[in-house]
Design a protein around this motif. Sequence first.
Motif, mmCIF file in Angstrom:
data_model
loop_
_atom_site.group_PDB
_atom_site.id
_atom_site.type_symbol
_atom_site.label_atom_id
_atom_site.label_comp_id
_atom_site.label_asym_id
_atom_site.label_seq_id
_atom_site.Cartn_x
_atom_site.Cartn_y
_atom_site.Cartn_z
ATOM 1 N N PRO A 1 -53.799 -58.123 99.175
ATOM 2 C CA PRO A 1 -54.654 -58.131 97.885
ATOM 3 C C PRO A 1 -56.063 -57.393 98.541
ATOM 4 O O PRO A 1 -56.215 -57.970 99.808
ATOM 5 C CB PRO A 1 -54.873 -59.910 97.048
ATOM 6 C CG PRO A 1 -53.892 -60.365 98.448
ATOM 7 C CD PRO A 1 -53.187 -60.138 99.331
ATOM 8 N N GLY A 2 -56.842 -57.159 97.659
ATOM 9 C CA GLY A 2 -58.048 -56.130 98.859
ATOM 10 C C GLY A 2 -59.345 -55.994 97.495
ATOM 11 O O GLY A 2 -59.040 -56.808 96.414
ATOM 12 N N ALA A 3 -60.381 -55.400 97.949
ATOM 13 C CA ALA A 3 -61.294 -55.263 96.868
ATOM 14 C C ALA A 3 -60.623 -54.289 95.326
ATOM 15 O O ALA A 3 -60.199 -53.350 95.476
ATOM 16 C CB ALA A 3 -62.500 -54.239 97.189
ATOM 17 N N LEU A 4 -61.146 -54.576 94.537
ATOM 18 C CA LEU A 4 -60.775 -54.099 93.200
ATOM 19 C C LEU A 4 -61.626 -53.043 93.303
ATOM 20 O O LEU A 4 -62.719 -52.115 93.398
ATOM 21 C CB LEU A 4 -60.809 -55.162 92.111
ATOM 22 C CG LEU A 4 -59.861 -56.051 92.124
ATOM 23 C CD1 LEU A 4 -60.083 -57.099 90.979
ATOM 24 C CD2 LEU A 4 -58.481 -55.685 92.254
ATOM 25 N N SER A 5 -60.633 -52.428 92.126
ATOM 26 C CA SER A 5 -61.099 -50.414 92.260
ATOM 27 C C SER A 5 -62.347 -50.791 90.480
ATOM 28 O O SER A 5 -62.260 -52.011 89.734
ATOM 29 C CB SER A 5 -60.301 -49.203 91.913
ATOM 30 O OG SER A 5 -59.642 -49.884 90.404
ATOM 31 N N ASP A 6 -62.885 -49.716 90.441
ATOM 32 C CA ASP A 6 -63.581 -49.768 89.234
ATOM 33 C C ASP A 6 -62.814 -50.247 87.921
ATOM 34 O O ASP A 6 -62.728 -50.574 86.832
ATOM 35 C CB ASP A 6 -64.311 -48.972 88.614
ATOM 36 C CG ASP A 6 -65.754 -48.276 90.100
ATOM 37 O OD1 ASP A 6 -65.513 -50.092 91.267
ATOM 38 O OD2 ASP A 6 -66.378 -47.581 90.478
ATOM 39 N N GLU A 7 -61.578 -49.357 87.785
ATOM 40 C CA GLU A 7 -60.971 -49.069 86.737
ATOM 41 C C GLU A 7 -59.867 -50.721 86.711
ATOM 42 O O GLU A 7 -60.008 -51.072 85.348
ATOM 43 C CB GLU A 7 -59.934 -48.241 86.554
ATOM 44 C CG GLU A 7 -59.894 -46.623 87.514
ATOM 45 C CD GLU A 7 -58.908 -46.065 87.293
ATOM 46 O OE1 GLU A 7 -57.412 -46.469 86.936
ATOM 47 O OE2 GLU A 7 -58.987 -44.413 87.045
ATOM 48 N N ARG B 1 -60.224 -56.063 83.693
ATOM 49 C CA ARG B 1 -60.067 -56.843 84.178
ATOM 50 C C ARG B 1 -61.214 -57.892 83.756
ATOM 51 O O ARG B 1 -60.979 -58.713 82.543
ATOM 52 C CB ARG B 1 -60.048 -57.677 85.592
ATOM 53 C CG ARG B 1 -60.270 -59.343 85.651
ATOM 54 C CD ARG B 1 -60.729 -60.354 87.198
ATOM 55 N NE ARG B 1 -62.072 -59.187 87.559
ATOM 56 C CZ ARG B 1 -62.421 -59.647 88.743
ATOM 57 N NH1 ARG B 1 -62.098 -60.088 89.742
ATOM 58 N NH2 ARG B 1 -63.614 -59.108 89.224
ATOM 59 N N GLN B 2 -62.436 -57.433 83.471
ATOM 60 C CA GLN B 2 -63.300 -57.880 82.126
ATOM 61 C C GLN B 2 -62.937 -57.976 80.708
ATOM 62 O O GLN B 2 -62.845 -59.041 79.687
ATOM 63 C CB GLN B 2 -64.967 -56.815 82.492
ATOM 64 C CG GLN B 2 -65.860 -57.994 81.991
ATOM 65 C CD GLN B 2 -66.784 -58.576 82.045
ATOM 66 O OE1 GLN B 2 -66.467 -58.850 83.247
ATOM 67 N NE2 GLN B 2 -66.595 -59.768 81.529
ATOM 68 N N LYS B 3 -61.843 -56.674 80.159
ATOM 69 C CA LYS B 3 -61.625 -56.530 79.165
ATOM 70 C C LYS B 3 -60.472 -57.808 78.595
ATOM 71 O O LYS B 3 -60.802 -58.082 77.462
ATOM 72 C CB LYS B 3 -61.086 -55.343 78.756
ATOM 73 C CG LYS B 3 -60.419 -54.850 77.374
ATOM 74 C CD LYS B 3 -59.959 -53.877 77.024
ATOM 75 C CE LYS B 3 -59.462 -53.012 75.781
ATOM 76 N NZ LYS B 3 -58.976 -51.748 75.556
ATOM 77 N N LEU B 4 -59.900 -58.201 79.405
ATOM 78 C CA LEU B 4 -58.814 -59.413 78.899
ATOM 79 C C LEU B 4 -59.897 -60.552 79.804
ATOM 80 O O LEU B 4 -59.321 -61.296 78.877
ATOM 81 C CB LEU B 4 -58.706 -58.872 80.211
ATOM 82 C CG LEU B 4 -56.779 -58.374 80.270
ATOM 83 C CD1 LEU B 4 -56.219 -57.857 81.764
ATOM 84 C CD2 LEU B 4 -56.219 -57.691 79.323
ATOM 85 N N ARG B 5 -60.853 -60.878 79.691
ATOM 86 C CA ARG B 5 -61.226 -61.768 79.545
ATOM 87 C C ARG B 5 -61.882 -61.836 78.433
ATOM 88 O O ARG B 5 -62.021 -63.721 77.930
ATOM 89 C CB ARG B 5 -62.716 -61.702 81.025
ATOM 90 C CG ARG B 5 -61.548 -62.594 81.971
ATOM 91 C CD ARG B 5 -62.444 -62.535 83.475
ATOM 92 N NE ARG B 5 -61.662 -62.681 84.856
ATOM 93 C CZ ARG B 5 -62.329 -63.310 86.259
ATOM 94 N NH1 ARG B 5 -63.754 -62.206 85.654
ATOM 95 N NH2 ARG B 5 -61.516 -62.573 86.769
#
Length: 416
Positions: free
Chosen positions: A386-392, A397-401
């Motif tokens: 696992p590494g840094a997440l992309s913008d998508e 993730r923000q939408k799910l939260r």
Amino acid sequence: MTRSPATPLPPPKARRRLRETAALTQTQLAERVGVTPATVRAWESGRTTPRGRKREAYAKLLKTLAEEETVQAPEPEPKLEPEAKPQPQPQPEPEPEPKLEPEAKPQPQPQPEPEPESKLEPEAKPQPQPEPQPEAKPQPQPQPVAAPEPVALTPAQAFDALYAFSAPALVRQTFLLTGRREQARESVERAFQAAWEHWPEVARDRDPVGWVRATAYEYALSPWQRLRPRHRHPEPPPADPGDRTLLNTLLRLPPRHRRTLVLYDGVGLDLPETAAETEASTPATANRLLRAREAVAGRLPALADPQVLHRRLAELASNERLRAAEPPTVRRGGERRARLRTRAAIAFTVALIGTTALTVRTAPTHYEPPVSPGQAVRGVPQRVAPGALSDEELELRQKLRDQVQDGPQRLSPRLE
């Protein structure tokens, strides 16, 4: 008395008495009359009465037996003459004398009278009684005739006799086949050991010496003898140059031709016996013999004559000092070898049983399918750390939260 229209018959008791007086059995009398012994038994007991031709034959036979009885009757009567020997003419004795005179007609002759008196005198004197002694003496005389019966030999004695009789000659004959003294002696010993193991078969054989000879030759000419270390070291040849040449000539022959030549010209067997012992046909044996003789005559022309060849083979075998072991030694060696083979067979059987028991004990009781070998799967992306997440990914993730994870809005779908 029972009478028939042709010939009368005596009573049943008289019939039996006449038969027993003539020393005949019911079976013998039945054979003479032509009936069964049961029929004669019924006739003598009175249960049945003979009829027809059987009655005539039975009546004539009984009449003949009665006549023989009357003829034999006066024989015991002359024995009564010793009572008349004291001829002082007593009053009670002259009464039987007129009865005997008409029956014994030869009495008026003067000569026969002293003969019965002289014969009866030793019979009337029972005191010395020397007669039973000479009768007992001839009885032991026939016994020595039955004494020289052949004494039955034990199997060991018979084997020792066969070995002592034929072993020396067989060793010399085997030497002509192999050219090796020790191998010839060992072959004969092995053959006799095999004969001792199969002694019931060899003892009943018509030619036990031939049985042992065939076994010894087979062992001596076996191709496995070449693999033995002893075969690599040659033995010293015969001292005589002529014997050495003849032995080398024999050893150059093929084994079959050599064996045929030794059996026919050496041992003296005829052609059928040689063919039977070599397990070949008579024409094939004759062909081998001719080829062997030609080969020997080609190198030694003086041996072209079969008689000369036979004499030279006998001389060659006799010139060598070949000795055979003692019969008990051979017997004990065969028994020891048989015990070793028996023990080896028992040990092998025990090992086989133990291996089988161990296999049964440790073997699985159910089937387990084998695991298939792994195979590489292509077309799947490799897993990375696992590494840094992309913008998508951040937006998702923000939408799910932000959305509600529970509540009625998740249970009832709605249009957007």
